[in-house]
Design a protein around this motif. Sequence first.
Motif, PDB file in Angstrom:
ATOM      1  N   ASP A 110       0.836  -1.199   0.000  1.00 19.52           N
ATOM      2  CA  ASP A 110       0.000   0.000   0.000  1.00 19.52           C
ATOM      3  C   ASP A 110       0.869   1.247   0.000  1.00 19.52           C
ATOM      4  O   ASP A 110       0.639   2.183  -0.750  1.00 19.52           O
ATOM      5  N   ARG A 111       1.861   1.210   0.868  1.00 24.42           N
ATOM      6  CA  ARG A 111       2.724   2.386   1.008  1.00 24.42           C
ATOM      7  C   ARG A 111       3.427   2.732  -0.297  1.00 24.42           C
ATOM      8  O   ARG A 111       3.784   3.879  -0.523  1.00 24.42           O
ATOM      9  N   THR A 112       3.650   1.738  -1.136  1.00 26.11           N
ATOM     10  CA  THR A 112       4.344   2.014  -2.390  1.00 26.11           C
ATOM     11  C   THR A 112       3.371   2.069  -3.571  1.00 26.11           C
ATOM     12  O   THR A 112       3.787   2.055  -4.723  1.00 26.11           O
ATOM     13  N   GLU A 166       6.782  -7.654   4.948  1.00 26.63           N
ATOM     14  CA  GLU A 166       7.201  -6.277   4.680  1.00 26.63           C
ATOM     15  C   GLU A 166       8.441  -6.218   3.795  1.00 26.63           C
ATOM     16  O   GLU A 166       8.488  -5.500   2.796  1.00 26.63           O
ATOM     17  N   GLU A 177       8.864  -4.697   0.094  1.00 24.41           N
ATOM     18  CA  GLU A 177       9.799  -3.589  -0.144  1.00 24.41           C
ATOM     19  C   GLU A 177      10.823  -3.935  -1.217  1.00 24.41           C
ATOM     20  O   GLU A 177      11.108  -3.133  -2.106  1.00 24.41           O
ATOM     21  N   ARG A 201      -9.486   5.501   5.137  1.00 24.51           N
ATOM     22  CA  ARG A 201      -8.688   4.535   4.375  1.00 24.51           C
ATOM     23  C   ARG A 201      -9.611   3.666   3.535  1.00 24.51           C
ATOM     24  O   ARG A 201      -9.287   3.323   2.409  1.00 24.51           O
TER      25      ARG A 201
END
Lengths: 335, 335
Positions: free
Chosen positions: A96-98, A308, A312, B113
Motif C-alpha cells: 500500500d505504502r508504495t 514487509e 519492499e 482509508r
Amino acid sequence: MNLHRRLVTLADVARESGFGESTVSRVLRNQGSFSKRTADRVAEAVAKLGYVPNRLAGSLAGNAASAGSQLVGIVIPSLANIVFPDLLRGLTGALDRTGFQSVIGVSDYDPDREEALVAALLSWRPAGLVLTGLEHNPDTVALLRAAGIRVVEMIDTDGPGLDLVVGFSNRAVGEASAAHLVARGYRRIGYVGHDILRDLRAGKRLAGFEAALQGTGYGLIDREIVAEPSSATAGRAALDRLLDRTPDLDAVYFSNDDMALGGYFCCLARGWSIPHRLALFGYNGLDITAAMPQPLSTIRTPRLRIGEIAAERLAAGGPAETIDLGFALVAGATA
Amino acid sequence: MNLHRRLVTLADVARESGFGESTVSRVLRNQGSFSKRTADRVAEAVAKLGYVPNRLAGSLAGNAASAGSQLVGIVIPSLANIVFPDLLRGLTGALDRTGFQSVIGVSDYDPDREEALVAALLSWRPAGLVLTGLEHNPDTVALLRAAGIRVVEMIDTDGPGLDLVVGFSNRAVGEASAAHLVARGYRRIGYVGHDILRDLRAGKRLAGFEAALQGTGYGLIDREIVAEPSSATAGRAALDRLLDRTPDLDAVYFSNDDMALGGYFCCLARGWSIPHRLALFGYNGLDITAAMPQPLSTIRTPRLRIGEIAAERLAAGGPAETIDLGFALVAGATA
DNA sequence: AAGTATTTTGGCAGCGCTGCCAATCGAGTT
DNA sequence: AACTCGATTGGCAGCGCTGCCAAAATACTT
C-alpha cells in the motif's frame, strides 16, 4: 445503479477542463511539467465529474512489455493458519505504502493449484509475484521465467530460489528446538504434527529436529501425525493418542503453536503438570501462547517482517538474493 | 529474466496457428462456434509459444461500461483478527470457483482509508466490491453509486444496506448472550472488550447485551475496555484489572473469543474455578475454544459461509437484499 | 443441381490511457 | 526586434483484446 450511463473518461475531463488529454494525464500522474493553474483546473473538472481513472487502460498503454500494472500477485497456501494472514498483513501494508495493489490466490498447499493461480495472476500483467516456499511445479517455474517479472519466495531459505527469497531456515528451527530440549535434560522426546506431505516447511523442521536429536545420541521416541490441517483440536486429540501409546515421554515437539496449544489443553485435562510430567515445545510464537499461565516455549518467527521485506524488495528492485531474517527461541515455561 | 523480449500476444498465436485473431479469441474463451480441429491447432500454438492472455486488454476491450474485469475488490478492516481471514477464505474459495480474482485492501478500521481503497479498487473496474459493515463515509457511498457495480456489505445486518448485505444481527448476538447468562442464574455481570469506537460491530453487540440485561432488571455491573485491538494478552490483563476493581462479579461477557481466552487464562492463573467462581462468555466460535478442557460458552458465527454467500450472490447477480445467516449459541462449559 | 440454412472464420474499429514528438508560449538575450 | 531556450501543451498512434458484421465454407432441402 447507473449501469446505463457511460463512465467518465479522461477525455471527458479534458473537455471539461479545456485542456488536452495528454495534459490531463500528466497532471493526474503528477509527471512531466504543467503549471499550477492547469493542475487546479484539472482537479476541479475531476471533482465535478467524479472521474475515476481506469487503470486497466493505463497499464495496457504504459510500457506493457516491462512491469505493466501496479498490481502484485500473491499466492499463499492457506488462510486457515494464522501465519499467512500475518504474512499478508506485512505484504499489503508495505505494498500500500508504495502504491501497489495485491491480487491474492489461495493454493490449498496444492502445487497444481499454485500453477493455475500463477497463470491466472500473470494474466493481469503484475509488476511482481509473491509465492510461498521454494518448491514449485516445473511448469510454474517456466511460466515465471517467461513472464520476466520479479518473484519473491517467502518463508523458506533452505534451498535455491528463483529470484528473491525472504525468510529463515526451517531446518535450523528444528535443530534449535531439539538442542533446547536436550540442553534442558529431556531425553524421551515425541513429536506431534500435521500433514508434512502438504506443509513442506513443517517437514523440513521435523527433519532438522530429528537430525539434531540423532546428533546428540538420543532419537525421536515416537510420533503422531494427523492428516488434517493443524488446529488446537487436532493437537489435543493427537497428543492424547501419542500418550496412550507411549506414556513415558518427557517432552513433545509440536509442528506449530496451534497444535501445541491443543497439547497444553490435553495436559490440563489430564491433570499433568507442565513441564515436570511433560514438557511442550511449539513453533510460531503466536500471541495467544504468551498469555497462557505458563507461556509456551516456542520459536518466534518474523512473519510480519517477512511480508514487509518481501514487498519492499519487490518494489525497490535490486539483485536476486536470499534474505535470512532468522528466528528467536522463546524459552517460556513449558520446556 | 527476459525483460527485453516482447511478450507473446494473441496475434502471435493467430499467426502461428494460421487462423484469424477473432477465431483464436473465440477458442480461448470457448465462446461462439469453431470446429474441434481449429481448437486443437490453437491449443497447439498456445502451448508452443507459451501464450498467457492479457486480461488487462481483455477487460478493456470487453464491455467496459458494465462489469468490466473479472476482478472483485475486497476491503476488510483488519487481518489480525481471525474473523477476516475466515471471511476471505470463504470469499476467495467461492470466487475462484466462478473465475474471479480478488484484489484486497485492508482499511485498519479507518473509514477514510476505506474510502481511499474503494477509489483505488474502483480504478481496476472490478465486477463488484465487497465491504465490511454498513457504516461508510458519504463520499465512499457516492463513489460506489457512481461506479454502478454490485456491492456486498458483510457481517452486519443491523441497518439498511447499499445493495447486497450478508451477515447476521450483532445486536441479536448481544441480546442472546445476555439472555443465556441471565437464564443460567448469573446476576453480577461484567464486560471486557476492545475498542468499540473502531470495531462498530462489537459496539452493537454490547448495546444489545446491555439492553437485554436492562430488560431483565439486572444491569451491567462494571466494564473494562481496552483501546488496543483484541487479543488474548489484552483480555487477560483487562480481566485482571476488572476483577481487582470489582471482585464480586459472577460472570463476564467478552467482546470476542480472543479476549475470552485471555480471561480463561487469567482465571487459571488465579486458581479460580470456572464457572463456579466466575463464568465466562465469548463471541465468535473460534476453533481453539472447542479444544479447551472446558469448552468456552460462546456464539458461533457463520464466517466462512458469509464469505461464500457474498461471493456467490455477487457472481450470480440478483436483486438487492439483506441475507441474515443467523448464528448459534454454543453452551459450552464456562457459562 | 440450385437454393437456403447453418456453421466457421476474418477484418477492423474501438475500449481509455500513455508515450512520443511536434507545436506553442514566454521570458530572457543580443 | 529577431532569436534562443526551456516550460507547457496537444495530437495521435498504439497497447492487446473483444464485439460486430460480413464473407466463406459446409450442410441440408427440394
